[in-house]
Write a protein that holds these residues in place. Sequence first.
Motif, PDB file in Angstrom:
ATOM      1  N   LEU A 111      56.136  41.724  55.612  1.00  0.00           N
ATOM      2  CA  LEU A 111      57.438  42.107  55.553  1.00  0.00           C
ATOM      3  C   LEU A 111      57.408  43.621  54.562  1.00  0.00           C
ATOM      4  CD1 LEU A 111      60.384  41.315  55.560  1.00  0.00           C
ATOM      5  CD2 LEU A 111      60.111  40.252  53.472  1.00  0.00           C
ATOM      6  N   LEU A 131      67.038  39.217  56.016  1.00  0.00           N
ATOM      7  CA  LEU A 131      65.925  38.464  57.121  1.00  0.00           C
ATOM      8  C   LEU A 131      66.691  37.708  58.075  1.00  0.00           C
ATOM      9  CD1 LEU A 131      62.957  37.862  54.772  1.00  0.00           C
ATOM     10  CD2 LEU A 131      63.720  39.923  55.764  1.00  0.00           C
ATOM     11  N   ASP A 134      66.909  33.739  57.920  1.00  0.00           N
ATOM     12  CA  ASP A 134      67.948  33.045  57.098  1.00  0.00           C
ATOM     13  C   ASP A 134      69.206  33.272  57.499  1.00  0.00           C
ATOM     14  OD1 ASP A 134      65.343  32.464  55.963  1.00  0.00           O
ATOM     15  OD2 ASP A 134      65.462  33.695  54.456  1.00  0.00           O
ATOM     16  N   TRP A 171      57.152  29.919  50.540  1.00  0.00           N
ATOM     17  CA  TRP A 171      58.413  31.053  50.085  1.00  0.00           C
ATOM     18  C   TRP A 171      57.772  32.053  48.789  1.00  0.00           C
ATOM     19  CZ3 TRP A 171      63.176  30.371  51.988  1.00  0.00           C
ATOM     20  CH2 TRP A 171      63.494  29.117  52.387  1.00  0.00           C
ATOM     21  N   GLY A 172      58.552  32.910  48.773  1.00  0.00           N
ATOM     22  CA  GLY A 172      58.352  33.704  47.466  1.00  0.00           C
ATOM     23  C   GLY A 172      58.932  33.037  46.409  1.00  0.00           C
ATOM     24  N   GLU A 191      54.148  35.329  45.639  1.00  0.00           N
ATOM     25  CA  GLU A 191      54.247  34.970  47.231  1.00  0.00           C
ATOM     26  C   GLU A 191      53.573  33.742  47.654  1.00  0.00           C
ATOM     27  OE1 GLU A 191      56.366  36.142  49.242  1.00  0.00           O
ATOM     28  OE2 GLU A 191      55.619  35.805  51.235  1.00  0.00           O
ATOM     29  N   LYS A 192      54.196  32.783  48.152  1.00  0.00           N
ATOM     30  CA  LYS A 192      53.537  31.430  48.554  1.00  0.00           C
ATOM     31  C   LYS A 192      52.691  30.749  47.730  1.00  0.00           C
ATOM     32  CE  LYS A 192      55.246  32.686  53.117  1.00  0.00           C
ATOM     33  NZ  LYS A 192      55.358  33.931  53.713  1.00  0.00           N
ATOM     34  N   VAL A 204      62.841  32.664  46.857  1.00  0.00           N
ATOM     35  CA  VAL A 204      63.505  33.718  47.352  1.00  0.00           C
ATOM     36  C   VAL A 204      63.957  33.542  49.008  1.00  0.00           C
ATOM     37  CG1 VAL A 204      63.366  36.256  47.950  1.00  0.00           C
ATOM     38  CG2 VAL A 204      62.316  35.420  46.013  1.00  0.00           C
ATOM     39  N   VAL A 205      65.403  33.838  49.283  1.00  0.00           N
ATOM     40  CA  VAL A 205      65.517  33.695  50.484  1.00  0.00           C
ATOM     41  C   VAL A 205      65.742  35.240  51.188  1.00  0.00           C
ATOM     42  CG1 VAL A 205      66.165  31.257  50.743  1.00  0.00           C
ATOM     43  CG2 VAL A 205      68.112  33.170  50.306  1.00  0.00           C
ATOM     44  N   GLY A 206      66.406  35.310  52.230  1.00  0.00           N
ATOM     45  CA  GLY A 206      66.169  36.842  52.779  1.00  0.00           C
ATOM     46  C   GLY A 206      67.220  37.481  52.872  1.00  0.00           C
ATOM     47  N   TYR A 208      68.245  40.929  49.967  1.00  0.00           N
ATOM     48  CA  TYR A 208      67.637  41.358  49.032  1.00  0.00           C
ATOM     49  C   TYR A 208      68.591  42.710  48.625  1.00  0.00           C
ATOM     50  CZ  TYR A 208      63.250  39.423  50.442  1.00  0.00           C
ATOM     51  OH  TYR A 208      62.344  38.394  50.629  1.00  0.00           O
ATOM     52  N   GLN A 230      52.932  42.613  51.252  1.00  0.00           N
ATOM     53  CA  GLN A 230      54.372  41.681  50.852  1.00  0.00           C
ATOM     54  C   GLN A 230      55.315  42.527  49.889  1.00  0.00           C
ATOM     55  OE1 GLN A 230      54.569  38.758  52.199  1.00  0.00           O
ATOM     56  NE2 GLN A 230      52.583  38.464  52.576  1.00  0.00           N
ATOM     57  N   THR A 232      57.295  40.903  48.144  1.00  0.00           N
ATOM     58  CA  THR A 232      57.381  40.169  46.819  1.00  0.00           C
ATOM     59  C   THR A 232      56.528  40.875  45.707  1.00  0.00           C
ATOM     60  OG1 THR A 232      57.782  38.220  48.219  1.00  0.00           O
ATOM     61  CG2 THR A 232      56.843  37.970  45.776  1.00  0.00           C
TER      62      THR A 232
END
Length: 293
Positions: A111, A131, A134, A171-172, A191-192, A204-206, A208, A230, A232
Amino acid sequence: MERKISKAVLPVAGLGVRLLPATKTQPKEMLPIVDRPAVQYVVEEAVASGIENLLFVTGRGKRAIEDYFDFAVELEQELRNRGKEHLLEEIRGVGNSAHIFYVRQKSPRGLGDAVWQAKAFVGEEPFAVLLPDDIIVSDTPCLAQMLRLFTDRPGIYVALIEVPREEVTQWGIVKGREIAPRLYVIEDLVEKPEPEEAPSTLAVVGRYILSPSIFDALAQTPPGKGGEIQLTDAIRRLLEKEPVYGYRFAGEYFGVGSKIGYLKANVAFALRREDLAPEFRAFLRGLVERGLV
Ligand code: G1P
């Protein structure tokens, strides 16, 4: 720093592995939710939030997205011939309401690398990233909610939802301090992470809002989780230089990049459609009565 945000970046180069085999020959972003491709909902959110210029970061096998937002000359003529003018508006649709640009991400390096492709498009302005995996249903579009906050309090913003601890690996995850209802100052991002390492269960969802300094940060960000660059990690690099906020938006979230999220979104969106909901609701009730649900 210029405050008005008119540009958004939509990374759509992802392979859609979680939706195989449907995504073997078509972009996941083009899979329909009820009767329109998933990506359309996200473009509509961006446009409804005041975005005027959209950049799709595409990749191999994603041409259907460009065709979708283009005119379909033969189809439009055929609809005119058949007197189906009402459908014309619909198919010209949302592609007409923004300027759309395309750039190709040549290899799927993550990403962060996808956002990096937007450097020339973005220039020196803050910008949004959405994103298309989402999808968010809300009275005020999620991005518009965030842009309102940004106007009063400029900075980097990420949208947040609360997730079960066993799902943090997808997820982040942020460490945040709540400073106003739903609004957090972000102190760290991972991140994850593994559940035992996660600093919270706020994911974090997509959506920003980023500043152009993200490009310097991305340039210095080595591959991270999964060997990918990443986003993130790049935001994390900016924590000491710029305010980074997290916003737990008001709205309902659907992760349409997974089979279960995709199914849920179809049901939820069908129930919101006046033309379909009565019959669909009766069908669902029937399932319940027969003990199938
Ligand atoms: C990406 C981001 C992740 C974020 C997620 C939201 O992950 O890397 O931080 O939480 O989007 O959908 P992906 O789902 O692309 O693996």
